[in-house]
Design an enzyme around this catalytic site. Structure first.
Site, PDB file in Angstrom:
ATOM      1  N   GLU B  46      13.341 -20.724  25.808  1.00  0.00           N
ATOM      2  CA  GLU B  46      12.115 -21.017  26.905  1.00  0.00           C
ATOM      3  C   GLU B  46      12.890 -21.431  27.992  1.00  0.00           C
ATOM      4  O   GLU B  46      13.500 -22.684  28.235  1.00  0.00           O
ATOM      5  CB  GLU B  46      11.185 -21.648  26.460  1.00  0.00           C
ATOM      6  CG  GLU B  46      10.009 -21.749  27.049  1.00  0.00           C
ATOM      7  CD  GLU B  46       9.500 -23.013  26.332  1.00  0.00           C
ATOM      8  OE1 GLU B  46       9.178 -22.929  25.376  1.00  0.00           O
ATOM      9  OE2 GLU B  46       8.464 -24.067  27.546  1.00  0.00           O
ATOM     10  N   ASP B  57       4.393 -32.577  30.861  1.00  0.00           N
ATOM     11  CA  ASP B  57       6.288 -32.787  30.549  1.00  0.00           C
ATOM     12  C   ASP B  57       6.129 -34.116  30.580  1.00  0.00           C
ATOM     13  O   ASP B  57       5.577 -35.261  30.998  1.00  0.00           O
ATOM     14  CB  ASP B  57       7.608 -32.087  31.569  1.00  0.00           C
ATOM     15  CG  ASP B  57       7.472 -30.420  31.589  1.00  0.00           C
ATOM     16  OD1 ASP B  57       7.376 -30.189  29.965  1.00  0.00           O
ATOM     17  OD2 ASP B  57       7.443 -29.933  32.121  1.00  0.00           O
TER      18      ASP B  57
END
Lengths: 398, 259
Positions: B46, B57
């Site tokens: 990824e 995130d």
């Protein structure tokens, strides 16, 4: 007027024209969906309205006066009215929204409140209502802003809020907003996020605009009393994210005879590379959960804006305003740091009102508007200038 | 059939997807990291496209994104780096990132370029399903890319089914409603993963968020087809002097291929 409510309300997906929506990660879906499903029902419940109106009156100090600024009117050969949001409790319009959202948070059964703040005005307004309602309050503020706005940090702490420095990215308002959104992702059950402006994913822009709409609601009847007409020719307000402008414009959005003047912060000058004039410099993009105009690089990285006023120092603008800009319904102008400073000193001496630096931008463009003697101009005096004394003192070499 | 779909036909258990940030730790280390991941046994890569405001995130991955941006990483640079990567890397690759940089690049051009260099799928956490269905999904499909939606413990069963239906490749099960890198009690997660498993979804399920070592990897794999490691791997990259060696040691530990 029901046929032309196009500028006021977003569609069901939260779009004002091409702008808006809810570009959020799945982790926020449930919270945002719950808000979207319930905010209108809650806001217009009689019991909610009763408590909201009472607090606006007895706690915030509404209605705020609409003041005919005679000396200023004479100077510009027109009729200038000041909508005195600076007289609200905590010194700015921000509390109209935080009062509304804290009541809403309670109806949603939330016990913990988070907020972002730039200059600290929204943080103080949030800490204030949390104290009032005995709710836990966490305010995210950029590390740089914490240094620049020490008095407001102290006020928040005195009101019982926890101020958490946002140390990521550029360490200012946009990063504080990122951190607040992350907090919400990590605390999805008990927490309500009180966004301070007409930004963020749907339904925030609409919800905040509705809470701030009390500004123009009052302006209409106050003008009627004073002039015989509910409608001014111009409404002027400063725009960062755009909450005071959204409130000041709201009930005039679909009165097409009223010119809506949004004043952005040009910083050192629109093309100086040190500016916050988002509609002039921005391109369509997605920031903090909605599609709007965003100041960004060609590669789509969000850039750090500049304004002398921390409250206008934001690289985006609410989708409602992006639509006013794109459709031509709004007139978007800008004022530089220097022009805003001069206007602040001028208004202080002319009307005996020390405005916030944000608000000073609105006054700075009066000379550019070609006003007629028959015009009625309403300026949203969004906040008072106490918080900006350090900047004013520097300008006076004190 | 896509490379990702082929992978899951061959392997249904303990599929390991490792996240890395393009342009991190150095602008030119993207391929070095990807190759090291392939050689050390990662089944999927990824690849994060750095963004200035990455909402989903945690701090470790955000810091790697900021560094990558400082290093000069952009989508233009990334596609240049990936131009010939299929000559050396056969592992399926998913691009993960946020909508804004892609919109500036041009959404269709982005999909076309991604497909042309040999990317297999996309994870765009801030692309909502309404906009996916009405606007972007058809473009993604047109270029043969898989699109992977996220589900969380808060996602209702009805919605899980819908997102599963819209996804292809696999479904990304966020192990708790949290940004990446947060540690949570894994037993609560098991209940959620069992619930997903009992739904017999169309797509394989990979678990992300909170996976950091052999133990958490195995727990995740008990009720899912595999797991995604991000923050812990970036942390290793922060500390290692040698990307290949560091990656090998890290994955050996996670996969249990070392004593």
């Amino acid at each position: 007027m029901t046929a032309t409510l196009t500028y006021q309300h977003p569609n069901e997906q939260g779009y004002y024209g091409r702008f808006g929506g809810a570009y959020i990660p799945e982790m926020l879906h449930r919270n945002v969906e719950e808000l979207k499903a319930r905010y209108l029902d809650i806001m217009y419940e009689p019991s909610f309205q009763k408590e909201f109106q009472l607090l606006l009156k007895d706690y915030v100090g509404r209605p705020t006066p609409l003041f005919l600024a005679e000396r200023l009117s004479k100077e510009y050969q027109t009729n200038i009215y000041l909508k005195r949001e600076d007289l609200c409790h905590t010194g700015a319009h921000k509390i109209n929204n935080t009062i509304g959202q804290i009541l809403l948070a309670r109806k949603l059964g939330k016990t913990r409140i988070i907020a972002e703040t730039g200059a600290g005005q929204h943080g103080v307004a949030t800490a204030t209502v949390c104290a009032l309602k005995g709710m836990e309050c966490i305010v995210y503020m950029g590390e740089k802003d914490i240094e620049r706005q020490a008095p407001n940090v102290a006020r928040m702490k005195m009101l019982g809020a926890k101020v958490i420095p946002a140390a990521s990215g550029s360490k200012t308002l946009k990063d504080a907003t990122n951190e607040a959104i992350r907090d919400w992702i990590n605390n999805p059950v008990d927490t309500h996020y009180i966004i301070g402006s007409v930004v963020g994913p749907h339904p925030y822009p609409d919800m905040v605009a509705r809470f701030q709409s009390v500004i123009s609601e009052e302006t209409r009847w106050q003008l009627k009393e004073k002039t015989g007409s509910e409608l001014p020719t111009h409404v002027v307000a400063c725009v960062g994210g755009g909450s005071n402008a959204a409130g000041a414009f709201y009930h005039f959005l679909d009165e097409l005879s009223v010119q809506l003047v949004a004043v952005e912060a040009a910083g050192y000058g629109v093309n100086s590379g040190m500016s916050a004039a988002t509609t002039q410099l921005g391109t369509p993009g997605i920031l903090h959960g909605s599609k709007s105009l965003v100041m960004q690089t060609a590669d789509g990285q969000v850039v750090e804006p500049h304004s002398i006023s921390a409250g206008l120092d934001y690289p985006g603008v609410g989708p409602l305003h992006a639509n006013l800009f794109a459709s031509g319904r709004g007139t978007f102008v800008s004022a530089t740091d220097e022009e805003a400073l001069q206007a602040a000193f001028h208004i202080s001496k002319t009307e005996g009102i020390i405005p916030a630096l944000e608000t000073a931008h609105a006054f700075a463009v009066l000379g550019k508007l070609q006003l007629k003697t028959t015009d009625t101009v309403v300026i949203c005096l969004s906040g008072r200038g106490d918080k900006d004394l350090a900047t004013y003192m520097k300008a006076m070499n004190i | 059939m896509s490379r990702i779909q082929e992978l899951f036909i061959k392997k249904q258990h303990e599929v390991l997807n490792v996240y890395c940030t393009a342009g991190y730790p150095e602008c030119n280390s993207t391929l070095t990291v990807m190759k090291a991941l392939q050689d050390s046994g990662a089944n999927l890569i990824e690849l994060g496209m750095p963004y200035s405001d990455p909402l989903a995130d945690g701090p470790v991955i955000q810091a790697s994104s900021s560094k990558a941006l400082e290093n000069g990483m952009t989508l233009v640079v990334l596609f240049e780096q990936l131009k010939d990567f299929r000559k050396t890397i056969q592992t399926p690759v998913i691009l993960m990132g946020y909508m804004n940089p892609i919109l500036q690049y041009g959404f269709e051009k982005f999909c076309a370029d991604a497909a042309a260099v040999g990317v297999d799928g996309l994870i765009l956490p801030d692309l909502p399903e309404f906009e996916f269905e009405t606007e972007y999904g058809p473009i993604i499909k047109q270029y043969g890319l898989d699109f992977i939606f996220l589900v969380t413990p808060e996602t209702t069963e009805e919605r899980v089914r819908k997102l599963d239906e819209l996804s292809s490749g696999f479904l990304y099960a966020v192990s708790s409603s949290a940004t990446t890198g947060k540690e949570k009690d894994f037993t609560a997660v098991e209940v959620y993963l069992q619930r997903l498993q009992s739904m017999h979804l169309k797509n394989p399920v990979l678990v992300g968020f909170g996976i950091k070592d052999r133990e958490t990897f195995q727990s995740a794999c008990k009720y899912a087809n595999g797991a995604i490691i991000g923050t812990a791997y970036i942390q290793m990259l922060n500390e290692t002097k040698n990307i290949e060696e560091g990656t090998r040691h890290f994955l050996q530990k996670v996969l249990g291929t070392t004593a």
